[in-house]
Design a protein around this motif. Structure first.
Motif, PDB file in Angstrom:
ATOM      1  N   ARG A  60      57.453 -18.226  26.757  1.00  0.00           N
ATOM      2  CA  ARG A  60      56.203 -18.933  27.074  1.00  0.00           C
ATOM      3  C   ARG A  60      55.708 -19.692  25.844  1.00  0.00           C
ATOM      4  O   ARG A  60      55.310 -20.850  25.933  1.00  0.00           O
ATOM      5  CB  ARG A  60      55.184 -17.879  27.537  1.00  0.00           C
ATOM      6  N   THR A  64      55.578 -23.846  25.289  1.00  0.00           N
ATOM      7  CA  THR A  64      54.314 -24.531  24.988  1.00  0.00           C
ATOM      8  C   THR A  64      54.374 -25.245  23.641  1.00  0.00           C
ATOM      9  O   THR A  64      53.993 -26.405  23.520  1.00  0.00           O
ATOM     10  CB  THR A  64      53.145 -23.520  24.993  1.00  0.00           C
ATOM     11  N   LEU A 100      53.212 -27.187  33.838  1.00  0.00           N
ATOM     12  CA  LEU A 100      52.322 -26.547  32.865  1.00  0.00           C
ATOM     13  C   LEU A 100      52.928 -25.191  32.501  1.00  0.00           C
ATOM     14  O   LEU A 100      53.715 -24.639  33.283  1.00  0.00           O
ATOM     15  CB  LEU A 100      50.950 -26.314  33.496  1.00  0.00           C
ATOM     16  N   ALA A 102      51.750 -22.214  32.702  1.00  0.00           N
ATOM     17  CA  ALA A 102      51.511 -21.194  33.736  1.00  0.00           C
ATOM     18  C   ALA A 102      52.435 -21.411  34.934  1.00  0.00           C
ATOM     19  O   ALA A 102      52.883 -20.451  35.572  1.00  0.00           O
ATOM     20  CB  ALA A 102      50.048 -21.219  34.190  1.00  0.00           C
ATOM     21  N   ARG A 106      55.429 -18.984  36.433  1.00  0.00           N
ATOM     22  CA  ARG A 106      55.514 -18.577  37.835  1.00  0.00           C
ATOM     23  C   ARG A 106      56.864 -18.945  38.441  1.00  0.00           C
ATOM     24  O   ARG A 106      57.410 -18.205  39.248  1.00  0.00           O
ATOM     25  CB  ARG A 106      54.378 -19.224  38.617  1.00  0.00           C
ATOM     26  N   TYR A 128      39.885 -17.741  35.319  1.00  0.00           N
ATOM     27  CA  TYR A 128      41.000 -18.346  36.038  1.00  0.00           C
ATOM     28  C   TYR A 128      40.677 -19.747  36.577  1.00  0.00           C
ATOM     29  O   TYR A 128      39.566 -20.003  37.042  1.00  0.00           O
ATOM     30  CB  TYR A 128      41.446 -17.442  37.196  1.00  0.00           C
ATOM     31  N   ILE A 129      41.668 -20.638  36.487  1.00  0.00           N
ATOM     32  CA  ILE A 129      41.590 -21.971  37.103  1.00  0.00           C
ATOM     33  C   ILE A 129      42.181 -21.846  38.503  1.00  0.00           C
ATOM     34  O   ILE A 129      41.643 -22.364  39.466  1.00  0.00           O
ATOM     35  CB  ILE A 129      42.388 -23.001  36.258  1.00  0.00           C
ATOM     36  N   ASN A 130      43.312 -21.145  38.576  1.00  0.00           N
ATOM     37  CA  ASN A 130      43.995 -20.907  39.856  1.00  0.00           C
ATOM     38  C   ASN A 130      43.488 -19.573  40.430  1.00  0.00           C
ATOM     39  O   ASN A 130      43.622 -18.521  39.783  1.00  0.00           O
ATOM     40  CB  ASN A 130      45.503 -20.852  39.562  1.00  0.00           C
ATOM     41  N   HIS A 133      44.982 -16.054  40.187  1.00  0.00           N
ATOM     42  CA  HIS A 133      45.052 -15.322  38.912  1.00  0.00           C
ATOM     43  C   HIS A 133      43.817 -14.462  38.642  1.00  0.00           C
ATOM     44  O   HIS A 133      43.644 -13.940  37.543  1.00  0.00           O
ATOM     45  CB  HIS A 133      45.237 -16.305  37.750  1.00  0.00           C
ATOM     46  N   ASP A 172      47.305 -12.536  26.627  1.00  0.00           N
ATOM     47  CA  ASP A 172      47.911 -13.868  26.602  1.00  0.00           C
ATOM     48  C   ASP A 172      47.007 -14.711  25.712  1.00  0.00           C
ATOM     49  O   ASP A 172      45.907 -15.101  26.112  1.00  0.00           O
ATOM     50  CB  ASP A 172      47.972 -14.425  28.031  1.00  0.00           C
ATOM     51  N   LYS A 173      47.471 -14.949  24.488  1.00  0.00           N
ATOM     52  CA  LYS A 173      46.592 -15.586  23.495  1.00  0.00           C
ATOM     53  C   LYS A 173      46.848 -17.077  23.344  1.00  0.00           C
ATOM     54  O   LYS A 173      47.946 -17.556  23.629  1.00  0.00           O
ATOM     55  CB  LYS A 173      46.787 -14.894  22.133  1.00  0.00           C
ATOM     56  N   ALA A 178      47.416 -26.904  22.252  1.00  0.00           N
ATOM     57  CA  ALA A 178      47.456 -27.401  23.641  1.00  0.00           C
ATOM     58  C   ALA A 178      46.826 -26.409  24.617  1.00  0.00           C
ATOM     59  O   ALA A 178      46.221 -26.818  25.616  1.00  0.00           O
ATOM     60  CB  ALA A 178      48.898 -27.697  24.042  1.00  0.00           C
ATOM     61  N   CYS A 179      46.952 -25.108  24.368  1.00  0.00           N
ATOM     62  CA  CYS A 179      46.380 -24.089  25.265  1.00  0.00           C
ATOM     63  C   CYS A 179      44.864 -24.296  25.367  1.00  0.00           C
ATOM     64  O   CYS A 179      44.316 -24.328  26.466  1.00  0.00           O
ATOM     65  CB  CYS A 179      46.598 -22.668  24.749  1.00  0.00           C
ATOM     66  N   CYS A 182      43.647 -28.081  26.678  1.00  0.00           N
ATOM     67  CA  CYS A 182      43.837 -28.298  28.112  1.00  0.00           C
ATOM     68  C   CYS A 182      42.870 -27.463  28.941  1.00  0.00           C
ATOM     69  O   CYS A 182      42.242 -27.974  29.861  1.00  0.00           O
ATOM     70  CB  CYS A 182      45.279 -28.027  28.523  1.00  0.00           C
ATOM     71  N   HIS A 183      42.727 -26.185  28.617  1.00  0.00           N
ATOM     72  CA  HIS A 183      41.825 -25.338  29.415  1.00  0.00           C
ATOM     73  C   HIS A 183      40.366 -25.748  29.247  1.00  0.00           C
ATOM     74  O   HIS A 183      39.630 -25.837  30.223  1.00  0.00           O
ATOM     75  CB  HIS A 183      42.000 -23.860  29.044  1.00  0.00           C
ATOM     76  N   HIS A 186      39.601 -28.830  31.295  1.00  0.00           N
ATOM     77  CA  HIS A 186      40.025 -28.877  32.702  1.00  0.00           C
ATOM     78  C   HIS A 186      38.789 -28.891  33.615  1.00  0.00           C
ATOM     79  O   HIS A 186      37.880 -28.078  33.431  1.00  0.00           O
ATOM     80  CB  HIS A 186      40.901 -27.665  33.024  1.00  0.00           C
TER      81      HIS A 186
END
Ligand code: HEC
Length: 216
Positions: A60, A64, A100, A102, A106, A128-130, A133, A172-173, A178-179, A182-183, A186
């Protein structure tokens, strides 16, 4: 050397050889028995979960840091450090983009489950965005709270539908710029969690691993 002396010497050599053979067989038997015992004890589920997590986290992070961070656009926004004329986007299949992190995670989990692997894994987060999750079970909620508070993994046994599991949640750090960018930008994140701004190194969620245990 007399005949008697020669016989005695021959007998002594043979006896030593015979005993060495017996000893060698005994050593093999003992070491085999040792191996057998180890195999029946197996590897502790904590260790299995740690091994699986190490590989998943490494993949992961590598994806990224070394792929997603190099693209020109991150979900519609320009990426200053981008060198590849492509976009990392949720709609990657419709836009010739790339998945992405995530989604990549998946995609791997789906392929792993197709192969009939006994364990399952997924991402969860209170931010969570999705919707899929969201931490749902009591176990997931307790594990998520503990992981955010300590920054460490949370491990325990749980029973789901009569099946015993060893479950572990690993933090999950934010391991790459970019992490967080982007979040934090969003639209769903901004709408749901306007006061939550992730910073580098922060726990953004968790990687849940469930290992089913034999009734025996
Ligand atoms: C370019 C945008 C982008 C980047 C980069 C990105 N994410 Fe996400 N992340 C998303 C989106 C969008 C989702 C939900 C999409 C989905 O699951 O299909 C998501 C899902 C997640 C989830 C599950 C909870 C949720 O929001 O649904 C976690 C945890 C997470 N990301 C952490 C990270 C971490 C840690 C990194 C860096 C290693 C990272 N993200 C990089 C956009 C991004």
């Amino acid at each position: 050397m007399t005949l008697v002396q020669r016989w005695t010497q021959l007998l002594r050599t043979r006896t030593v050889a015979f005993f060495s053979t017996i000893c060698a067989i005994a050593v093999i038997a003992v070491s085999c028995a040792g191996g057998g015992t180890q195999a029946s004890v197996g590897i502790a589920p904590e260790m299995v979960a740690d091994y699986i997590h190490t590989v998943m986290q490494a993949d992961r992070t590598a994806y990224t840091k070394h792929v997603v961070s190099r693209v020109a656009k991150l979900e519609g926004k320009d990426n200053e450090k981008g060198v590849l004329a492509i976009e990392a986007t949720e709609g990657w299949q419709q836009t010739d983009g790339i998945p992405l992190p995530a989604q990549m995670f998946r995609l791997g989990a789906d392929i792993a489950s197709e192969s009939g692997s006994a364990f399952t894994y997924n991402l969860i987060s209170p931010w969570y965005i999705n919707d899929s999750h969201e931490p749902k079970s009591e176990f997931e909620k307790a594990a998520m709270d503990a992981t955010i508070e300590t920054g460490e993994s949370y491990k325990d046994y749980q029973e789901v539908g009569g099946q015993q599991y060893f479950s572990a949640l690993y933090p999950d750090k934010a391991v790459a710029e970019a992490c967080v960018t982007c979040h934090n930008t969003h639209p769903i994140h901004l709408e749901r969690y306007p006061d939550k701004e992730f910073v580098m190194g922060e726990v953004m969620g968790g990687i849940m691993i469930n290992i089913p245990l034999d009734a025996a």
